[in-house]
Design a protein around this motif. Structure first.
Motif, PDB file in Angstrom:
ATOM      1  N   GLY A  99     -62.512  73.975  62.775  1.00 21.45           N
ATOM      2  CA  GLY A  99     -61.490  74.571  61.837  1.00 21.45           C
ATOM      3  C   GLY A  99     -62.018  75.714  60.987  1.00 21.45           C
ATOM      4  O   GLY A  99     -61.481  76.085  60.199  1.00 21.45           O
TER       5      GLY A  99
ATOM      6  N   ARG B 269     -58.698  71.167  66.518  1.00 24.59           N
ATOM      7  CA  ARG B 269     -58.945  71.378  64.935  1.00 24.59           C
ATOM      8  C   ARG B 269     -57.712  70.363  64.194  1.00 24.59           C
ATOM      9  O   ARG B 269     -58.332  70.121  62.980  1.00 24.59           O
ATOM     10  CB  ARG B 269     -58.986  72.726  64.348  1.00 24.59           C
ATOM     11  CG  ARG B 269     -57.405  73.224  64.915  1.00 24.59           C
ATOM     12  CD  ARG B 269     -57.371  74.819  64.406  1.00 24.59           C
ATOM     13  NE  ARG B 269     -58.383  75.616  65.090  1.00 24.59           N
ATOM     14  CZ  ARG B 269     -59.088  76.523  64.377  1.00 24.59           C
ATOM     15  NH1 ARG B 269     -58.781  76.885  63.279  1.00 24.59           N
ATOM     16  NH2 ARG B 269     -59.898  77.272  65.334  1.00 24.59           N
ATOM     17  N   TYR B 270     -57.042  69.892  64.857  1.00 21.46           N
ATOM     18  CA  TYR B 270     -55.749  69.056  64.342  1.00 21.46           C
ATOM     19  C   TYR B 270     -56.003  67.586  64.651  1.00 21.46           C
ATOM     20  O   TYR B 270     -54.980  66.794  64.322  1.00 21.46           O
ATOM     21  CB  TYR B 270     -54.466  69.595  64.556  1.00 21.46           C
ATOM     22  CG  TYR B 270     -54.384  71.009  64.419  1.00 21.46           C
ATOM     23  CD1 TYR B 270     -54.210  71.630  63.240  1.00 21.46           C
ATOM     24  CD2 TYR B 270     -54.045  72.150  65.406  1.00 21.46           C
ATOM     25  CE1 TYR B 270     -54.005  72.840  62.797  1.00 21.46           C
ATOM     26  CE2 TYR B 270     -54.038  73.437  65.190  1.00 21.46           C
ATOM     27  CZ  TYR B 270     -53.895  73.872  63.795  1.00 21.46           C
ATOM     28  OH  TYR B 270     -53.765  75.144  63.486  1.00 21.46           O
TER      29      TYR B 270
ATOM     30  N   ASP C 260     -55.549  64.670  62.147  1.00 18.15           N
ATOM     31  CA  ASP C 260     -54.201  64.356  61.571  1.00 18.15           C
ATOM     32  C   ASP C 260     -53.256  63.976  62.852  1.00 18.15           C
ATOM     33  O   ASP C 260     -51.990  63.876  62.418  1.00 18.15           O
ATOM     34  CB  ASP C 260     -53.651  65.653  60.685  1.00 18.15           C
ATOM     35  CG  ASP C 260     -54.586  65.860  59.775  1.00 18.15           C
ATOM     36  OD1 ASP C 260     -54.956  65.110  58.929  1.00 18.15           O
ATOM     37  OD2 ASP C 260     -54.817  67.162  59.466  1.00 18.15           O
TER      38      ASP C 260
END
Length: 326
Positions: A151, A282-283, A286
C-alpha cells in the motif's frame, strides 16, 4: 507388423506431412484434413502395437501440428483470439505436458531449497531480498500489518509497475531458454529460492497465515504463470538440443513457434495478477478471511484448470472428432 516395417511402409507419407507442416508443399484445408485422418490412423496403430516407442511421440507431434494448421487455414467465422486460447494452446500444453511436469518438479524442489536455506541460515533471507526490504518488513510486522508494503504507492502506479516487472520476469524465464534451457533453469531457480525464503521469513516471525492471505491473492496466478513460462523455455531449449527426426533448424522453428504460443497465453494471467496485487492485496489485512481465501482458491482454480485439466478435455474432443471422421 514389426515397427521397422511399419516405419519403412509409411516413411514417404510422413515426409509429405512434414512438408505440409512447413509450408513446403501447398495443401488446401480439405487435403490437410485428409492428411490428419491418415495421421490419426497411423498414430492409433502405433499406440496399439508400439505404445512405448518413439514412433508414437513423433506421430503425435505431427498430428498435433497438422491439426493446428487445419484450424489456421480453414475458413471460419470464429474469433482467432478465441480459437488460440480455446484450442491451440490447450493442445500444445497437452502435447508438451512432460515439460510442465519437469517445470513443477523443479519449482517445488527449488522452493524447498529456499525454505531449508532460510531455516538454517538466519542471514539467507537478507542475502536474497536485501537488508532494506527485510528491515522495512520487520517494521511492518511490529505495526501489525506485514503486507503494508503493497500500500506504499497508488493503485494504478502499483499495477503498472508490478505488471511490467512480472512480464519482464516471465520473458526472462522463456527467452533465456534459447541457451539449451539453462537460462530458464537459472531464472526459475532464482525466483523459487526467493519465494521459499520469503515465505519462511514470515513463518519464522509468526505471521505466515497473514502473509498467505495477502501474497497469494495475486501470487496464485503470478507464480503459476512463471512455471508455465519456464515450461515454454524448456520446450524452446529442448528443440535446439534434441531435434529428433527433424533437422536442427526445423526443430528450432517448431519449438520456438509452439513454445512462444504457450508463453503468450500466460500474459493475461500475469496482467490479472498485477491488477490484483495493485488493487486488492493492499486490503488483505482488513479483508474477511472467507473473502481472501475465496479469491486465492478461485484464481488458483482458474489457472490450474486451464493448464492442467482443460488440455486433456480438448485433446479428447479431437480424438472423438477424428474417430467420427473415420
Amino acid at each position: 507388423m514389426r515397427e521397422v516395417a511399419f516405419i519403412k511402409q509409411n516413411k514417404e507419407k510422413w515426409l509429405e506431412f512434414e512438408l505440409a507442416i512447413f509450408g513446403k508443399a501447398k495443401k488446401n484445408p480439405d487435403e490437410l484434413a485428409n492428411l490428419y485422418i491418415q495421421m490419426m490412423n497411423d498414430l492409433s496403430y502405433a499406440q496399439t502395437y508400439y505404445p512405448k516407442s518413439k514412433t508414437v511421440v513423433y506421430l503425435n507431434h505431427l498430428a498435433s501440428q497438422i491439426y493446428q494448421k487445419i484450424y489456421k487455414t480453414k475458413r471460419t467465422e470464429k474469433n482467432r483470439v478465441s480459437e488460440f486460447f480455446k484450442t491451440e494452446v490447450p493442445l500444445l500444453v497437452y502435447e508438451y505436458k512432460r515439460y510442465l511436469l519437469y517445470a513443477f518438479i523443479l519449482f517445488f524442489t527449488m522452493v524447498g531449497i529456499g525454505v531449508i536455506s532460510a531455516r538454517y541460515d538466519t542471514d539467507f533471507a537478507r542475502l536474497v531480498m536485501g537488508d532494506d526490504y527485510i528491515n522495512m518488513t520487520l517494521e511492518n510486522i511490529k505495526k501489525g500489518n506485514p503486507m503494508a508494503v503493497y500500500g506504499t504507492s497508488t493503485n494504478w502506479g502499483s499495477f503498472i509497475g508490478i505488471t511490467v516487472n512480472n512480464l519482464k520476469v516471465g520473458a526472462q524465464c522463456y527467452f533465456y531458454g534459447i541457451f539449451g534451457g539453462l537460462g530458464t533453469f537459472y531464472y526459475l531457480m532464482q525466483n523459487c529460492i526467493m519465494l521459499g525464503s520469503f515465505q519462511y521469513f514470515f513463518f519464522e516471525h509468526g505471521v505466515f497465515w497473514k502473509s498467505v492471505r495477502g501474497i497469494w491473492i495475486h501470487g496464485s496466478m503470478e507464480i503459476f504463470a512463471i512455471v508455465i513460462e519456464s515450461m515454454a523455455g524448456f520446450i524452446f531449449g529442448a528443440s535446439i538440443l534434441f531435434p529428433k527426426t527433424f533437422s536442427r533448424l526445423n526443430s528450432f522453428k517448431i519449438g520456438f513457434k509452439n513454445s512462444f504460443k504457450i508463453y503468450l497465453s500466460t500474459i493475461p494471467f500475469t496482467c490479472a495478477a498485477g491488477f490484483l496485487e495493485g488493487f486488492i492485496t493492499r486490503y488483505s489485512i482488513d479483508m474477511p478471511i472467507w473473502l481472501s481465501v475465496s479469491i486465492i482458491v478461485s484464481t488458483l482454480g482458474l489457472i490450474s484448470f486451464y493448464y492442467l485439466i482443460y488440455p486433456a478435455i480438448v485433446h479428447k474432443k479431437v480424438q472423438q472428432l477424428s474417430a467420427h471422421l473415420n
